[in-house]
Design an enzyme around this catalytic site. Structure first.
Site: not given
Length: 239
Positions: A31-32, A35, A38
């Site tokens: 999940h992290e 980020h 991104h």
């Protein structure tokens, strides 16, 4: 619960053995990492709109999308090994583990909807002299399966009410979009290079420099309607 070990993990300084990650920890790592890529893959002209500096409705899409990869055996078999034998974890075990995460998912979805509605009401038009506890009790009775406990005020510890300011719904919105991107682009073959390149080009590189709806449309080939987003969330509660 079986342990997951990353092949790239560094030896522990105390025991000399590889540190183990539970599946939940590994999912959070993915999940992290969503980020992180991104931001790393942002190619905007201005730095203040690159990567996660984008619309709140869109900011969680890349991270939630990575959770799907963390729950797909075709991805996990590339690195998930038994911490003693180094054997690839059985597909049946991984599938049962991932399916077990669906337990209580309908209630979790209802709770997120409840939180989102409460956030909207608090930041909307309502009598200023009305205690927030009364509003909480009313909304919880209407939109939660758990009855309100008289005298409680748990919303005072709900930090997102301040930090997000009427935008807590963005978690649900992003989850719906991520679901459509996964099923429309990656589910058939999560490791296909052409799809990954398209994802980098159409969604990750623009950050907040392009309209989110346009980026998603360019990725999946259609503009998503509100009904499709709602259906995506409902499908998330099913096995």
């Amino acid at each position: 619960m079986p342990k997951i070990v990353l092949a790239c993990s560094m030896p522990s300084s105390r025991s000399g053995s590889l540190p183990l990650l539970t599946h939940g920890m590994m999912e959070n790592l993915f999940h992290e990492f969503g980020h992180a890529i991104h931001s790393m893959l942002g190619r905007t002209r201005y730095q203040h709109v690159t990567g996660t500096r984008c619309s709140t409705d869109y900011a969680e899409v890349p991270s939630i999308l990575m959770e799907y990869f963390a729950n797909d055996y075709r991805v996990l078999r590339e690195f998930a090994r038994h911490h003693q034998t180094n054997e690839t974890l059985p597909e049946e075990m991984i599938n049962r583990l991932c399916q077990s995460k669906k337990f209580g998912s309908a209630y979790e979805m209802q709770t997120q909807v409840f939180y989102s509605i409460l956030d909207q009401v608090y930041h909307g038009n309502h009598p200023l002299d009305r205690p927030t506890v009364e509003i909480l009790e009313e909304i919880q009775k209407q939109h939660s399966s758990i009855p309100y406990v008289p005298g409680s005020a748990w919303h005072l510890r709900f930090g997102h009410l301040v930090g997000y300011g009427a935008k807590y719904y963005s978690y649900l919105y992003s989850r719906a979009v991520a679901s459509k991107v996964w099923h429309g682009c990656f589910a058939a073959d999560p490791l296909r290079q052409e799809t990954g390149e398209k994802y980098r080009r159409e969604m990750l590189s623009h950050g907040g420099g392009k309209e989110p709806a346009v980026m998603v449309e360019n990725m999946i080939g259609k503009r998503l309607s509100s009904e499709e987003l709602v259906d995506a969330l409902i499908d998330e509660t099913k096995s």
